[in-house]
Design an enzyme around this catalytic site. Sequence first.
Site, short mmCIF file in Angstrom:
data_model
loop_
_atom_site.label_atom_id
_atom_site.label_comp_id
_atom_site.label_asym_id
_atom_site.label_seq_id
_atom_site.Cartn_x
_atom_site.Cartn_y
_atom_site.Cartn_z
CG HIS A 129 -0.50 0.06 2.52
ND1 HIS A 129 -0.22 1.23 3.15
CD2 HIS A 129 -0.22 -0.94 3.41
CE1 HIS A 129 0.21 0.97 4.37
NE2 HIS A 129 0.22 -0.33 4.56
CG ASP A 132 2.63 0.30 7.86
OD1 ASP A 132 2.20 -0.24 6.83
OD2 ASP A 132 1.94 0.49 8.87
CD GLU A 181 -3.28 -1.57 5.19
OE1 GLU A 181 -3.24 -2.69 5.69
OE2 GLU A 181 -2.79 -0.56 5.75
CD GLU A 182 -1.44 1.85 7.73
OE1 GLU A 182 -2.18 1.28 8.54
OE2 GLU A 182 -0.27 1.52 7.54
CG ASP A 200 1.36 -3.73 4.96
OD1 ASP A 200 2.21 -2.88 5.34
OD2 ASP A 200 0.15 -3.62 5.20
CG HIS A 230 0.31 1.98 12.81
ND1 HIS A 230 -0.96 1.52 13.08
CD2 HIS A 230 0.63 1.50 11.59
CE1 HIS A 230 -1.39 0.78 12.06
NE2 HIS A 230 -0.43 0.75 11.15
#
Lengths: 495, 495
Positions: free
Chosen positions: A296, A308, A342-343, A377, A449
Site C-alpha cells: 500500500h 509501513d 489501507e491504513e 506489508d 504507526h
Amino acid sequence: MRTRHPRSACTGPLLRLCATLCLLGLGGAVDARAAAAPAAAAAPEAVAAQLRDAALAGHNIAYQWVSELTSHFGPRPAGSVNELQAAEWAAARFKELGFENVHIESFPITAWVRGAESAQLTSPLAQPLVAAALGESPPTPAAGLEGEVVSFASLDALKAAPPGSLSGKIALVARRMVRTQDGAGYGAAVDARVDGPGEAARRGAIAFLLRSVGTDSHRLAHTGTTRYVDGRVPVPAFALSNPDADQIERLAGLGEKVRVRLYSSASYVQDAHSQNVLAEVRGRVRPQEVVLLGAHLDSWDEGTGAIDDGTGTGIITAAAALIRDAPQRPQRTVRVVLFGSEEIAQPVAPYGAFGGHAYADNHKAELATHVLAGESDSGADRVYRVGLPQAVLQGEFARTALRVLGPLGILAAPQAPVEAGTDVGPAVEAGVPAFVLNQDASAYFDIHHTADDTLDKVDQEQLDQNVAAWAALVWLAADSDVDFRTHGAPPPPQP
Amino acid sequence: MRTRHPRSACTGPLLRLCATLCLLGLGGAVDARAAAAPAAAAAPEAVAAQLRDAALAGHNIAYQWVSELTSHFGPRPAGSVNELQAAEWAAARFKELGFENVHIESFPITAWVRGAESAQLTSPLAQPLVAAALGESPPTPAAGLEGEVVSFASLDALKAAPPGSLSGKIALVARRMVRTQDGAGYGAAVDARVDGPGEAARRGAIAFLLRSVGTDSHRLAHTGTTRYVDGRVPVPAFALSNPDADQIERLAGLGEKVRVRLYSSASYVQDAHSQNVLAEVRGRVRPQEVVLLGAHLDSWDEGTGAIDDGTGTGIITAAAALIRDAPQRPQRTVRVVLFGSEEIAQPVAPYGAFGGHAYADNHKAELATHVLAGESDSGADRVYRVGLPQAVLQGEFARTALRVLGPLGILAAPQAPVEAGTDVGPAVEAGVPAFVLNQDASAYFDIHHTADDTLDKVDQEQLDQNVAAWAALVWLAADSDVDFRTHGAPPPPQP
C-alpha cells in the site's frame, strides 16, 4: 537506527537500463551457470536463481524507490494531496520501468485528518503526556475534556465493567504487546484499539485511552484505526506512548487519583478520493492468468511510511522490474498493485479496506484467472519463511521454491497461510490462492504507526533480501502452468 | 528499553532502617572479612568495601528514589511548581534518612517556559517536522514565521557566511554528533547549539535550526539551552530530530528548495525562584572539612528527568545514606547538594549556572575547607573510570581507591579531571579539588534532553554499581586526613 545509502546511482530512466545490464551479467554478481545458458532456453529455476542473485547483489531499485517516495512525498494519509501525488509519481515511474497497462483507479473515501492534539496529566501534578488520536477518532470539544482515568488490564476486563460504571470517566486499556518474530503479539493486543472506544462509550466513558500497541519504550505513540459503531467512533480515542502508560500505572500504584486532559481537533473530509496504481508485466503465453503482487502506498500521517509500507511498494516494484527485464517474459502476467487507503480502512464491512475492496470490485470478472496473490506489508526486515497455498504445499513447485529460497535463509511454513494481508484480502476471500513471504517482525512493532517510521530505519541489505525472495518466487509462479487452486492435492492421510 | 522494579519494598521511614540492616550484615551480601571485624576498629578500606558490596547487592535507595521523583513530580523545569515540590519532597526524605542540617536555599531566576510549538516543511510538499524550541529561545510571531532553509555543515561553516547573506532565511547547522564512551562527541557538537542563534542572527537569519545534538535516530528532538547575546537570544531557535534533519538533507540533495514554517509561544517569567537542597552527614573528627557531592534536581520539560539527572540525585543520596548508616561517622562531613536550575543556566557569566553559582556564593567562606567535590550528571550507566585530583594521582590514596573500585570494573584515569560538572563548577573554580566517576556515556546522548528521558531507561543493576562506587570512594575521602590540594605532589620529572 541504520542509515544506508543506495549503492547505485540509477534513477529515473536509468533504472531500466541498470536492471537489464545486471541480468546480462554486466551489472555485478550473477549466477554463473544461469548466465552461461542461452536465455531463451533457461529453466524457470535457473532464471529465478539469477533474479535472486541480481537482487542480492544490490541490482534492484527498492532502496532508491523508498528513499524518493518517503523523502519527496513524506506522509501519505489516505485522501491527501501527498498520497495522490505519490500515486502519480509511482505511475510515471512504472512507465519508465517498462511496465504495461499502467493506470490509476480512483475511488471515493471519507478521509480522516489529524488536527492539533494534546494530552496532559492534571492530577496529582501537571505533566505532559505523549498521545496520538486513533484514526477515525472524533475531535474533543473545543475546550478539551478532562476526567479521572480508570485502568483495565485488557479489553476483556473493560467488557466486564458494568453499564454506567465509567460515567464521566476516561477508560484506559493498558495491555502490553508481546514481542514475537511472526507478529502474533499484534493480533493479540489490537482488539483493544479496534473495539475499545465502543466498549468504553457503552459504559459511559467520555474518552478512551490505549497503551500503544507497540513493543518499544519510546515517547512515541502508536496510532491506528479504531472501529465504527453505528457509523461513527463514539468517543475521542487516543494511544498513549508506552512510557506514559507506565507513568500512569506507577502513579496509580502510589495510590494517586490520576486525571487526564485531552484535546483533539481531528476532522473528516466526506468527498475525498484515494486510488490504486496498477502496472503489469504481460505474460508471453497466458497473459490472462495473473499473479497479483500488493502493497500500500498510503501511510500514517506522523511518520513518512517508510517501513509501513514504502518498503513493501519498493520490494514488489523492484521484483517486478527484475522480471520485466529478464531475457524473456514469464508465461503469465505479473500485476503490481499499489493500494490506496489501507491504513484508515475500517476492519469490518461496510467500511472495509478501501483499496483492496475497490480492486476486488473493479476486477471481479478477472479474479477467476488470478492464479496467486501475495502482499508485502510487514516492514523491511528479512524474509524468514515462505507459506504456499495448500494445493502446492507438498509438490514439485514447493521443492523448487525451497531450493531457490533456501540460500536466502528462508524456511517452509508447515501450513498454508490463512490470509495474506489487508489489501489482497478481498481477492483472497473471493478464492484467489495466497502465498506469504513472512518478514521477521521482531522489531517491526517498535516503529509501526509512529512518527518514527522514517527511512533511517530501513536496512538496505535486508531490503535486497526481500526483493530477491519476491523476484525468485514470483518468477517461478508466473513462468509455470501450476494450478495453485487444485494442483497437488493434499497427500492422503497416513494409514 | 529496560524496565526494572525495585527489589526492596523500603520506602519513606523504612529507608533508614533498611540501610542500617544491610550494614549490620542482615540485609544481604556483605563482605565477610569486613563484617567480621569490630565495627569501631574497621579500617577505612574495609568499610568502603562493605558499603560497596551492600550497594551492589541492591541495599540502597537509588532506584526507589528515582522512581518516586520522576513518577510523582514528572518534569521539573527550573522555576516550576514541580521543581519546588520535588525540592520539598527531597528535603523531607533527607530528614527521614537521618541526614543533618537539611535545608533549602532559594535563589531568584528568570524562568523559561516552553509554549505550544510546531514545525512543518511547506515546500516541496507539506510534511510535519519534529522540533523542540531550544531553552531560552524567544517565541516566534503569533502567526509563526516561514523561510527558506540554508544548511551548514558546522558552526564554523555558518561563521564563514558573509554578513547579510542569510537575510530572511532560516539557518540550519546539520553537524552529526559522534558517539563516544566518554561523551566527548557532545562537547564537539554543542557549540552550534550554544552560539548558533547568535551567529545566524548576525547574518540576517530570521530563525535558527539545529540538527539535534544526540546520537539516536528517533523522531524526538534534543533541546538544550542556547546563549544570550546582549542579554537575550536574538532569534527563535529549535532543534530538529535527527531523522528530520536527514529528510531536509535528502530533499536538498534532490535539488529541492526547502522551506520551513516555525511556531513557538515560549515565554519568560522574570520573578521566578529555584532552590538548592542541602543535607549532611556530619564528620566525627573534623566536621568543618566538607566532601561535596552534587547532582541537579531540575530537568528538561519534555521528559521526566530520569537519567538527567534523577539518577544523579538518587546515586549521591543513596551513597550518603549508606555512609550515614555506617557503624561510625567518617572523620569529615559529607554534604549532599541537589542543585536547582542547572539546565537552563547560561553557559557564561553573568548568566552562569544558577544553582552552582548560588551555592558558591552562599558558602564562599566555607570553600577553603571543602576538601573534595564531585558530581553525578551523566545518566545511569556504569562507572568505568575514576579521575582523582593531581595531588593524589600517584599516592597511597589512589592505590587504596583502585583496590576498592577495581572489582566494580573501574579503571584509573591517567590524568586529573579538568572539571567535574556544571553544578560544582564554581566551587572547583574557587579551588576545591575535583574527582570524577565517569559513567559510560555511549548511550546517554540517545536520550539526553528529549521527551524519552523517562524511568524505563534506567537499569537498576547499573544504578547500583554507581552507588557502590560513590559510597566507597566518598567514604575513603571522608574518613581520611588526606589533603587533596597539596598531598602527594606530582612525581619529579624522569631524568
